[in-house]
Design an enzyme around this catalytic site. Structure first.
Site, PDB file in Angstrom:
ATOM      1  N   CYS A 237      52.787  -5.982  -2.634  1.00 41.90           N
ATOM      2  CA  CYS A 237      51.614  -5.401  -3.274  1.00 41.90           C
ATOM      3  C   CYS A 237      50.351  -5.830  -2.526  1.00 41.90           C
ATOM      4  CB  CYS A 237      51.549  -5.871  -4.723  1.00 41.90           C
ATOM      5  SG  CYS A 237      50.061  -5.330  -5.543  1.00 41.90           S
TER       6      CYS A 237
ATOM      7  N   GLU B 170      61.132  -8.941 -11.784  1.00 42.77           N
ATOM      8  CA  GLU B 170      60.904  -7.701 -11.019  1.00 42.77           C
ATOM      9  C   GLU B 170      62.145  -7.332 -10.206  1.00 42.77           C
ATOM     10  OE1 GLU B 170      57.419  -7.506  -8.354  1.00 42.77           O
ATOM     11  OE2 GLU B 170      58.716  -6.258  -7.095  1.00 42.77           O
TER      12      GLU B 170
ATOM     13  N   SER C 204      48.283 -14.128 -11.554  1.00 45.54           N
ATOM     14  CA  SER C 204      48.554 -14.344 -12.981  1.00 45.54           C
ATOM     15  C   SER C 204      47.708 -15.486 -13.557  1.00 45.54           C
ATOM     16  CB  SER C 204      50.045 -14.658 -13.164  1.00 45.54           C
ATOM     17  OG  SER C 204      50.421 -15.700 -12.296  1.00 45.54           O
TER      18      SER C 204
ATOM     19  N   SER D 181      55.254 -18.895 -11.069  1.00 47.77           N
ATOM     20  CA  SER D 181      54.689 -17.706 -10.428  1.00 47.77           C
ATOM     21  C   SER D 181      55.079 -17.609  -8.955  1.00 47.77           C
ATOM     22  CB  SER D 181      53.162 -17.744 -10.558  1.00 47.77           C
ATOM     23  OG  SER D 181      52.591 -16.814  -9.673  1.00 47.77           O
ATOM     24  N   SER D 182      55.738 -16.504  -8.591  1.00 46.56           N
ATOM     25  CA  SER D 182      56.147 -16.299  -7.191  1.00 46.56           C
ATOM     26  C   SER D 182      54.949 -16.179  -6.281  1.00 46.56           C
ATOM     27  CB  SER D 182      56.930 -14.993  -7.070  1.00 46.56           C
ATOM     28  OG  SER D 182      58.244 -15.176  -7.372  1.00 46.56           O
TER      29      SER D 182
HETATM   30  S1  SF4 Z   1      51.489  -6.724 -11.294  1.00 45.59           S
HETATM   31 FE1  SF4 Z   1      49.800  -7.164  -9.904  1.00 45.59          FE
HETATM   32  S2  SF4 Z   1      50.733  -8.145  -8.118  1.00 45.59           S
HETATM   33 FE2  SF4 Z   1      52.376  -7.151  -9.286  1.00 45.59          FE
HETATM   34  S3  SF4 Z   1      52.567  -5.163  -8.342  1.00 45.59           S
HETATM   35 FE3  SF4 Z   1      51.162  -4.907 -10.054  1.00 45.59          FE
HETATM   36  S4  SF4 Z   1      49.105  -5.140  -9.189  1.00 45.59           S
HETATM   37 FE4  SF4 Z   1      50.579  -5.957  -7.708  1.00 45.59          FE
END
Ligand code: SF4
Length: 298
Positions: A203, A130, A275, A231-232
């Site tokens: 998020c 990301e 995840s 996984s972060s």
């Molecule tokens: S993938 Fe999941 S945790 Fe990541 S921004 Fe989207 S909704 Fe939020």
């Protein structure tokens, strides 16, 4: 023992959407390329690879032509879209809408910072998918910070606009934001929106889980936090559990469980990252329930 699964754990809508897109696509063809692991969970990656999902990296993408490639929820930098056009690759874009919106915010903040000789700072992990998608919006000029030592890269006499990778811990973000503010003041700058613009872009699918997980961790004697090691948000949410319950164990699957962790009649809570698939938490639950008389200490 009483074993329960946290009803708020499991896939966020972004990951659920990406997996659904991959599965729908694979119903029509027996092979689909995916740029990077679709989720940071090796158990789920294995399940999907058995259905025909083939994980590739960026180098392999450059060599592919005339095929379909799935973009996962983490999003991608502009360079990936450019390669796809050049190589006639059809992108199945499962970038999470929350990530896409953040990419747009970073891009317009970067344009503004360029005019004002300021800097974009991203609180996140260097090299995380990301974060690569976000720094790609800034011609790779954004400064990525995670620890105090990284702050040395910032020029505190110039304007700073701060964002966060969506899956970082809220506590960590506000701590780093405060440190930046202190350093700007130490550089004799007044704190205004022009000198320091801080944006909590974590998020809510992650941050809203924190209070729920705190309660869940207090209600149970032992916590099994199920998550992929890469996984972060898994790492961040496990820390939330640990702060409330020191018997919070991070496991990738049930094979990592030590029966000595439990005593008879204790309450065991199972939870996980955004995840972590529900089927995996169910599998862990069944395993713990099978650890009955004779195995557990009394
Ligand atoms: S993938 Fe999941 S945790 Fe990541 S921004 Fe989207 S909704 Fe939020």
């Amino acid at each position: 023992m009483q074993v329960s699964i946290d009803k708020n754990s499991g896939y966020c809508f972004g990951v659920e959407f990406a997996i659904k897109m991959a599965e729908d696509e694979m119903e029509q063809s027996d092979k689909l390329y995916c740029l990077g692991d679709i989720v940071h969970n090796s158990m789920e990656v294995t399940r999907l690879s058995e259905k025909g999902l083939v994980v590739i990296d960026h180098e392999q993408l450059s060599e592919l032509h005339d095929c379909k490639v799935l973009i996962r929820a983490h999003g991608e930098p502009p360079e990936t879209y450019k390669i796809a056009i050049e190589n006639n690759i059809e992108l199945i874009d499962a970038s999470c809408p929350v990530v896409l919106k953040l990419q747009h915010r970073v891009k317009s903040a970067f344009d503004k910072m360029e005019r004002e000789e300021g800097q974009i700072v991203i609180y996140g992990k260097k090299g995380h998918a990301e974060v690569i998608g976000l720094t790609g919006q800034t011609l790779e000029k954004a400064i990525v910070v995670m620890e105090d030592a990284d702050l040395e890269k910032i020029d505190f006499s110039r304007p700073v606009t701060l964002f966060s990778q969506t899956t970082k811990s809220t506590k960590g973000f506000y701590e780093i934001s405060q440190k930046i503010e202190d350093r700007i003041q130490a550089a004799k700058q007044e704190i205004t929106r022009e000198t320091f613009n801080t944006n909590d872009s974590i998020c809510r699918q992650v941050s809203n889980r924190e209070p729920q997980l705190q309660r869940f961790s207090q209600e149970n004697d032992v916590i099994l936090f199920v998550s992929g090691k890469k996984s972060s948000n898994g790492k961040a949410l496990h820390q939330v559990c640990l702060a409330q319950n020191e018997r919070s164990y991070f496991i990738e699957n049930e094979t990592e469980i030590d029966p000595d962790w439990f005593q008879k009649d204790e309450k065991v809570g199972i939870c996980g990252a955004t995840s972590t698939p529900m089927w995996l938490m169910e599998q862990v639950k069944s395993y713990v329930e099978s650890l009955e008389e004779g195995v557990l200490s009394v």
